[in-house]
Design a protein around this motif. Sequence first.
Motif, PDB file in Angstrom:
ATOM      1  N   LYS A 546     -77.695  57.206 -37.670  1.00  0.00           N
ATOM      2  CA  LYS A 546     -77.916  57.632 -36.282  1.00  0.00           C
ATOM      3  C   LYS A 546     -79.401  57.555 -35.928  1.00  0.00           C
ATOM      4  N   ALA A 547     -80.243  57.897 -36.898  1.00  0.00           N
ATOM      5  CA  ALA A 547     -81.686  57.892 -36.670  1.00  0.00           C
ATOM      6  C   ALA A 547     -82.302  56.507 -36.845  1.00  0.00           C
ATOM      7  N   GLY A 548     -81.509  55.563 -37.333  1.00  0.00           N
ATOM      8  CA  GLY A 548     -82.031  54.227 -37.585  1.00  0.00           C
ATOM      9  C   GLY A 548     -82.991  54.184 -38.756  1.00  0.00           C
ATOM     10  N   LYS A 549     -82.756  55.037 -39.750  1.00  0.00           N
ATOM     11  CA  LYS A 549     -83.647  55.140 -40.900  1.00  0.00           C
ATOM     12  C   LYS A 549     -82.969  54.628 -42.167  1.00  0.00           C
ATOM     13  N   ASP A 550     -83.792  54.167 -43.100  1.00  0.00           N
ATOM     14  CA  ASP A 550     -83.298  53.859 -44.429  1.00  0.00           C
ATOM     15  C   ASP A 550     -82.738  55.151 -45.030  1.00  0.00           C
ATOM     16  N   PRO A 551     -81.522  55.133 -45.636  1.00  0.00           N
ATOM     17  CA  PRO A 551     -80.902  56.368 -46.100  1.00  0.00           C
ATOM     18  C   PRO A 551     -81.686  57.094 -47.181  1.00  0.00           C
ATOM     19  N   VAL A 552     -82.411  56.353 -48.018  1.00  0.00           N
ATOM     20  CA  VAL A 552     -83.228  57.008 -49.045  1.00  0.00           C
ATOM     21  C   VAL A 552     -84.468  57.627 -48.417  1.00  0.00           C
ATOM     22  N   GLU A 553     -85.147  56.873 -47.564  1.00  0.00           N
ATOM     23  CA  GLU A 553     -86.339  57.412 -46.914  1.00  0.00           C
ATOM     24  C   GLU A 553     -85.990  58.591 -46.004  1.00  0.00           C
ATOM     25  N   PHE A 554     -84.841  58.542 -45.378  1.00  0.00           N
ATOM     26  CA  PHE A 554     -84.404  59.656 -44.539  1.00  0.00           C
ATOM     27  C   PHE A 554     -84.310  60.935 -45.363  1.00  0.00           C
ATOM     28  N   ARG A 555     -83.780  60.837 -46.560  1.00  0.00           N
ATOM     29  CA  ARG A 555     -83.687  62.006 -47.434  1.00  0.00           C
ATOM     30  C   ARG A 555     -85.071  62.464 -47.876  1.00  0.00           C
ATOM     31  N   ILE A 556     -85.902  61.513 -48.261  1.00  0.00           N
ATOM     32  CA  ILE A 556     -87.254  61.860 -48.715  1.00  0.00           C
ATOM     33  C   ILE A 556     -88.031  62.569 -47.603  1.00  0.00           C
ATOM     34  N   ASN A 557     -87.831  62.147 -46.371  1.00  0.00           N
ATOM     35  CA  ASN A 557     -88.530  62.768 -45.240  1.00  0.00           C
ATOM     36  C   ASN A 557     -88.114  64.219 -45.010  1.00  0.00           C
ATOM     37  N   HIS A 558     -87.025  64.643 -45.661  1.00  0.00           N
ATOM     38  CA  HIS A 558     -86.570  66.016 -45.520  1.00  0.00           C
ATOM     39  C   HIS A 558     -86.740  66.816 -46.812  1.00  0.00           C
ATOM     40  N   LEU A 559     -87.626  66.346 -47.681  1.00  0.00           N
ATOM     41  CA  LEU A 559     -87.875  67.013 -48.957  1.00  0.00           C
ATOM     42  C   LEU A 559     -89.367  67.256 -49.146  1.00  0.00           C
ATOM     43  N   ASN A 560     -89.690  68.352 -49.818  1.00  0.00           N
ATOM     44  CA  ASN A 560     -91.074  68.562 -50.246  1.00  0.00           C
ATOM     45  C   ASN A 560     -91.157  68.835 -51.744  1.00  0.00           C
ATOM     46  N   ASP A 561     -90.052  68.706 -52.450  1.00  0.00           N
ATOM     47  CA  ASP A 561     -90.005  68.877 -53.903  1.00  0.00           C
ATOM     48  C   ASP A 561     -90.288  67.513 -54.538  1.00  0.00           C
ATOM     49  N   GLU A 562     -91.426  67.397 -55.203  1.00  0.00           N
ATOM     50  CA  GLU A 562     -91.835  66.113 -55.751  1.00  0.00           C
ATOM     51  C   GLU A 562     -90.872  65.592 -56.809  1.00  0.00           C
ATOM     52  N   ARG A 563     -90.236  66.480 -57.531  1.00  0.00           N
ATOM     53  CA  ARG A 563     -89.282  66.021 -58.541  1.00  0.00           C
ATOM     54  C   ARG A 563     -88.071  65.370 -57.869  1.00  0.00           C
ATOM     55  N   ALA A 564     -87.634  65.940 -56.781  1.00  0.00           N
ATOM     56  CA  ALA A 564     -86.527  65.349 -56.033  1.00  0.00           C
ATOM     57  C   ALA A 564     -86.926  63.995 -55.455  1.00  0.00           C
ATOM     58  N   ILE A 565     -88.120  63.949 -54.896  1.00  0.00           N
ATOM     59  CA  ILE A 565     -88.605  62.705 -54.298  1.00  0.00           C
ATOM     60  C   ILE A 565     -88.737  61.605 -55.351  1.00  0.00           C
ATOM     61  N   THR A 566     -89.221  61.984 -56.544  1.00  0.00           N
ATOM     62  CA  THR A 566     -89.361  61.002 -57.626  1.00  0.00           C
ATOM     63  C   THR A 566     -88.011  60.403 -57.998  1.00  0.00           C
ATOM     64  N   CYS A 567     -86.984  61.228 -58.092  1.00  0.00           N
ATOM     65  CA  CYS A 567     -85.650  60.715 -58.419  1.00  0.00           C
ATOM     66  C   CYS A 567     -85.181  59.708 -57.377  1.00  0.00           C
ATOM     67  N   LEU A 568     -85.390  60.013 -56.108  1.00  0.00           N
ATOM     68  CA  LEU A 568     -84.955  59.110 -55.043  1.00  0.00           C
ATOM     69  C   LEU A 568     -85.755  57.807 -55.035  1.00  0.00           C
ATOM     70  N   ARG A 569     -87.060  57.904 -55.256  1.00  0.00           N
ATOM     71  CA  ARG A 569     -87.858  56.681 -55.283  1.00  0.00           C
ATOM     72  C   ARG A 569     -87.450  55.794 -56.463  1.00  0.00           C
ATOM     73  N   LYS A 570     -87.138  56.402 -57.589  1.00  0.00           N
ATOM     74  CA  LYS A 570     -86.742  55.622 -58.751  1.00  0.00           C
ATOM     75  C   LYS A 570     -85.376  54.967 -58.549  1.00  0.00           C
ATOM     76  N   ILE A 571     -84.455  55.669 -57.899  1.00  0.00           N
ATOM     77  CA  ILE A 571     -83.139  55.060 -57.679  1.00  0.00           C
ATOM     78  C   ILE A 571     -83.261  53.880 -56.726  1.00  0.00           C
ATOM     79  N   LYS A 572     -84.192  53.969 -55.793  1.00  0.00           N
ATOM     80  CA  LYS A 572     -84.436  52.843 -54.889  1.00  0.00           C
ATOM     81  C   LYS A 572     -85.005  51.659 -55.666  1.00  0.00           C
ATOM     82  N   GLU A 573     -85.876  51.930 -56.633  1.00  0.00           N
ATOM     83  CA  GLU A 573     -86.436  50.865 -57.455  1.00  0.00           C
ATOM     84  C   GLU A 573     -85.346  50.155 -58.254  1.00  0.00           C
TER      85      GLU A 573
END
Length: 736
Positions: A546-573
């Motif tokens: 709906k927002a026209g965002k990449d689904p991984v980046e959309f999740r990252i934009n709603h997180l401030n826990d670096e461990r969570a963000i790291t997991c998402l960035r790695k799954i994208k890799e």
Amino acid sequence: MQTSRREFIRQLGYVSIGFTILGTSCMNSKEKQGEGVDSEAATDNSNRPDRINAWLRVLEDGSVLVLTGKMELGQGIRIAVAQMAAEELNTNPDLVEVNLAETGVTANEGYTSGSHSIETSAISIRRAAAAAREKLLSLASEKWKLPKSEISLEDGKIIAGNNKMTLYDLLEGRQLSEEIGEPTEFYGKTRRKYVGQPVLRKDISAMVRAEHEYVQDLEFPNMVHARIIRPSSYTSKLASLDEAGLENFPGFLKLVRIGSFVGVIAEEEYEAVKLSWEVNNLAKWDNDEELPADVPLKEYLKTLDAEVETEEENGDWEKAIKEAPVQHSAAYYKPYIMHAANGPSCAVAYFENNELSVWTHSQGVYPLRETMAALLGLPAESIHVKGVPGSGCYGHNGADDVAAEAALLAVNYPGRHVRLQWMRNDEHCWEPYGTAMIMELQAGLDASGKIQGWNYNFWSDGHSTRPNGQPETLLPARFLDKGHGVPGIGFKGGAVRNSTPYYNIGALRTTSHIFQGPLRKSALRGLGAYGNIFGIESFMDELAHKAGKDPVEFRINHLNDERAITCLRKIKEHTSNVRPGENEGLGYAFSRYKNSASYFAVAAHVKKMDDGIFRVKKMWGVIDSGETINPDGLKNQTEGGMVQAASWALREEVRFDKEHIISVDWHRYPIFRFEEIPEVEVEVIDRVNEKPLGAGEAAQGPSAAAVANAVFDATGVRYRDLPINPVEKYLREPEE
């Protein structure tokens, strides 16, 4: 402890029957002492978890026996606790033996559930082993009149220059009964010789060679076999049973009838099976209730009375949604699903002189003991329950029920071991299932695509009715005509699990609607987190589009826990080079289990086949469980969870008619077959300086959502009701 290693092992219950297996002699303390064993050997340390010898004992050859109150369910707890003890004692894990849950022997650690085994039991064993090491070095220092800095402990021996002695000799047969206190150093954090390494599980190769002995494999001299005669429905009452002539059947020993509970005992197993068929034909049942088979279950659940409660509320969520430039809502559904254990539940029970012994794959030997005591009218101290691994067990399946049934039969046929093996239809029809759930979500997005308001309502039964001292939590109780009734909603907290999103959302509300559903239910891997995360992560995917965002980046934009963000960035890799073909798609999801345990990000590559069925080609996972004890074990747990969740999402659903369950076998409850299992790749993030986190259930919800999101990416069609593939596509009649 003045006793030999062989005698000590015998007391703890090793029974040699062809192979070495965990059983128990189940002798009480007086019997042990009567055989000339020092009283300390018979001490019940289950209520003294502050003492070293509640968690480990030194054996005669200097090796170590670790005592864990947890059960081995395939999650690898046995090797993990062995590694942690071995690390602190600087001893090869091959010299560490592990005794699983056993009343009166191991600490009372409740249930093996909720991904707590490493966080609780293994950490307790680490502390006890570290405390033992420090005490042993102090004792050696006093004995040899040497500073501790000149003494080392290695592979079960104390060493100082040319001087060596086993730990057993150092202790002169005693055990370390001191309080654990707070050790000054944990080698698992500072040295990591064994911890963090992929130490092999010996039981895996034994399983492959069909050598591993489960409770289903137990044999005892003069053992007899039993079967239960099942009615057609949950509420059936036995109207009549013509017992005439049964004594003439080959192998017949006894028919046990207690109210509407009926079982047969025979010399051989197949004789018991044939007897159960015969008695089933002779039994007449009265049925006075029907299941709601005429109404779609999703509609029916909404008609049930429910306990409504606001679980979380922050900010003016209603205004935030109403004023948002982009608003969206969606509803999701999961049906009842089975544990579907590969090996039907089994137990062995022995009763004599008012003492009951039970061998079981229950996940809670102490709670089961208390509940059986109430069911049987026996004092709990006269019941000894020994945990033995079961074949294919994860969650509260039929293990406790079959143990209670075997106990009822044994009490009515004393003096011989009674083995009760459920059949496939027993397991499929009578186990407590994972409950059905409905998840409804609303949200509003601001102009930048951020969530500014969130509202979540979910409908669920309670997710756990494990034995808790109340007889009605055990299946046979409802047929004993003693007015036990049936358990109610049960553990509401299981339904609430992961219902509040882990994302940063300023204004939100989460509301639970807890009902009592038509089918028997209890704890299944992940409990409510499976349905809640499936709904939330599917909805997050919809919001990203709906927002026209990449689904991984959309999740990252709603997180401030670096461990969570790291997991998402790695799954994208991991998926950066994947190029889905025609009718193929990639889906992503994330959660932190219970919002406090392991972090897990997952991707699924799905293809729509020519026959319209969706298949999962590959899945990727990234898991952060803090300090990793055994990376292979953690990968195995995660891979298994991903595959199981994908099977749930694509093809599993309990079906029933007006009387009872009709998903009676693998033909009518189809799970993934080997050729359908996708390739799975898991990366483990090892954070040595963090505490270890529960991981066994982290993969369930995100994996299902990733599959559903991949289906949308492949087709543009959003599947919100599980299973995604029509069950009818898989159903087939069994071959004659």
